[in-house]
Design an enzyme around this catalytic site. Structure first.
Site, short mmCIF file in Angstrom:
data_model
loop_
_atom_site.label_atom_id
_atom_site.label_comp_id
_atom_site.label_asym_id
_atom_site.label_seq_id
_atom_site.Cartn_x
_atom_site.Cartn_y
_atom_site.Cartn_z
N GLY A 50 53.22 -1.11 10.43
CA GLY A 50 52.19 -1.65 9.54
C GLY A 50 52.56 -2.97 8.90
N CYS A 51 53.69 -3.55 9.31
CA CYS A 51 54.04 -4.86 8.77
C CYS A 51 53.72 -5.92 9.81
CB CYS A 51 55.53 -4.92 8.45
SG CYS A 51 56.05 -3.69 7.25
N GLN A 52 53.31 -7.09 9.34
CA GLN A 52 52.97 -8.16 10.29
C GLN A 52 54.21 -8.85 10.84
OE1 GLN A 52 49.82 -10.79 10.44
NE2 GLN A 52 48.59 -9.75 8.90
N SER A 53 55.32 -8.68 10.10
CA SER A 53 56.59 -9.13 10.66
C SER A 53 57.40 -7.87 10.92
CB SER A 53 57.30 -10.04 9.67
OG SER A 53 57.39 -9.41 8.41
#
Lengths: 136, 405
Positions: A50-53
């Site tokens: 769920g993290c973009q990085s």
């Protein structure tokens, strides 16, 4: 310092920053200072969804306190991780459970972060809290 | 004469500020902004005419039914389809492709068959085919592209074989901006009696899309990317396919006679439009297409060519920046990375300067794998963007570099 004092220290540290530019500059600086997680621990098991990085968390217990290591391929995210480590690493699970995590709101970081990033931070915190609950 | 400043005035959101700075909206490949006439068309429908369409006995229903079918005709004109019946309203490009993948697959796809896509597709033109292949035992093959972002179409000839059942290709890459030679691909596929589906999600906002000229069998695009509402999309299909393909979903509106012993289906397009359709969305699309027509798509394209040239000049001389894709024919979609700076970090800082870009994989992970990257920054422009905004982006990128230096 206990978990509340550490958070107060962070809030004070951010309160002297004038604008978002300084805030990001500070986060980048903190991010640079964060110890890198060795490549063998950058595993899918340690990855936070769920993290973009990419974000990796390595958690364990050492002498009754939480041993927390974290890394990301994005520098600003590393800055936020370094703050979370400052607050939680080496802290007893009971203390984490009993305290409120207020520094993200009080520093303004939760509103400053883009919604997707603050969702990502929520996932990170939830993952840590899940571990802590199982190890208190 | 295309006056970008006047065009900008038609889009209320463009005069807003973000983080205290004038909005520079460069996220048009994700969704486009709406002109006042589209917003007003929706308000007018709800204020004065709203009623469920088809089979209604009363005045309002008649008006909305007429508006819905009028929108269909307008779409037909927009893509130069031969017949209204070949235009199906869907939720968007994704649903259009899923409709074909599911319906087509259940009729024609068997174990051992093959479907061809490309390495530069959006996930919505990959995953529905993977699902269809999984169900039928067919296999999915993919056409590669070179580092400049050109499809290696010379490989298609040998990929096509008697087991190929479908070729599905994007008209314009949502990451690289490449305009793919879909007309050539159609003729090559047809030589092997294979139909072609074109994902026109990224071309429809920028250029004249002509299904008869391309000679594609299916074409999909989304309303929200051509300045209409979200939740309305289009699937064009040649009648010969639509008549033969089984329905995609069952429900009201798509039937002939319903008996407990069995049901007959309506003719296309209604066969594929089960349930209450998004007639409000269709009306908004109608208004959006009218708006584009009033400007003239060729004028839009001319203005965007100027923007593209300026952007390429600006990025070409940018030290420490890697631009992905360098196709000779392209739409104003540009994706890049700054050396040593994570795309997400860069996007975050640009946001604080009022510049809206998108970062990440842009739902095109196989494309990212081609370049060996986890993502990039994408600036995607539209008809209302300006040369000055491109300069603001360049200035913003320099600030990002300064911050991370």
């Amino acid at each position: 310092m206990d978990i509340v004092e550490i958070q107060n220290e962070i809030v004070a540290e951010f309160s002297v920053l004038d604008d978002w530019f300084d805030v990001y500059e500070h986060l980048i600086e903190l991010g640079r200072g964060l110890d890198a997680l060795s490549p063998e621990h950058r595993t899918e098991d340690n990855a936070i969804p769920g993290c973009q990085s990419n974000v990796w968390l390595r958690m364990g217990m050492e002498n009754g306190t939480l041993k927390l290591e974290a890394d990301s391929d994005a520098l600003i995210t590393r800055g936020i991780l370094s703050l979370l480590l400052r607050v939680m690493d080496g802290t007893r699970p009971e203390e984490i459970m009993d305290s409120e995590l207020f520094f993200l709101d009080e520093t303004g970081l939760s509103t400053n972060l883009s919604p997707s990033r603050s969702d990502g931070v929520k996932n990170i915190i939830n993952t840590i809290m899940g571990f802590v609950r199982n190890h208190k | 004469m295309f006056d970008v400043e006047r065009v900008r005035e038609d889009f209320p959101i463009l005069s807003s500020e973000v983080h205290g700075r004038p909005l520079v909206y460069f996220d048009n490949s994700a969704t486009s902004q709406k002109p006042r006439c589209v917003i007003e068309a929706v308000t007018d429908l709800y204020t004065n005419h709203n009623s469920n369409i088809h089979r209604g006995v009363h005045e309002l229903s008649g008006r909305c039914s007429a508006a819905y079918e009028d929108a269909r005709s307008k779409v037909r004109g927009f893509i130069n389809a031969p017949r209204d019946e070949e235009v199906i309203f869907t939720r968007g490009t994704t649903e259009s492709i899923n409709l074909v993948a599911q319906s087509f697959a259940s009729a024609y796809l068997e174990r051992g068959d093959e479907v061809i896509v490309t390495d530069m597709e959006h996930h919505s033109n990959i995953v529905p085919w993977q699902m269809a292949c999984e169900r039928s035992g067919a296999s999915l093959r993919s056409m590669p592209f070179d580092d400049d972002g050109n499809l290696e179409t010379h490989l298609l000839e040998e990929m096509l074989n008697p087991r190929t059942r479908m070729v599905a290709v994007s008209h314009v890459s949502n990451v690289l901006g490449t305009v793919n030679p879909v007309k050539d691909i159609a003729s090559l596929a047809h030589e092997h009696d294979v139909p072609l589906l074109v994902d026109a999600a990224q071309s429809a906002p920028h250029m004249k899309v002509d299904v008869q000229d391309i000679d594609c069998d299916f074409l999909a695009f989304s309303g929200h990317k051509v300045h209409a509402e979200t939740g309305i999309g289009v699937l064009y299909g040649k009648s010969e396919w639509l008549e033969d393909m089984p329905p995609y979903q069952g429900g009201g509106g798509m039937v002939g006679i319903v008996k407990m012993g069995g049901t007959t289906y309506a003719e296309p397009p209604l066969k594929f439009e089960a349930g209450t359709p998004n007639y409000v969305g269709a009306v908004s699309l109608s208004a959006a297409l009218d708006y584009i027509a009033s400007l003239g798509m060729e004028n839009v394209a001319k203005h965007e060519a100027v923007l593209t040239e300026h952007m390429l000049e600006s990025l070409a001389g940018f030290e420490g920046l890697t631009l992905y894709g360098n196709a000779p024919l392209r739409c104003p979609v540009f994706s890049f990375n700054l050396d040593g700076i994570h795309h997400y970090d860069a996007g975050q800082i640009l946001d604080k300067m009022g510049i809206a870009v998108r970062t990440g994989t842009h739902c095109a992970e196989p494309l990212m794998d081609h370049y060996g990257i986890t993502g990039n920054v994408r600036a995607s422009l539209a008809m209302y963007n300006t040369v000055e905004e491109i300069d603001i982006l360049a200035e913003g990128l320099r600030k990002v570099q300064g911050l991370f230096a």
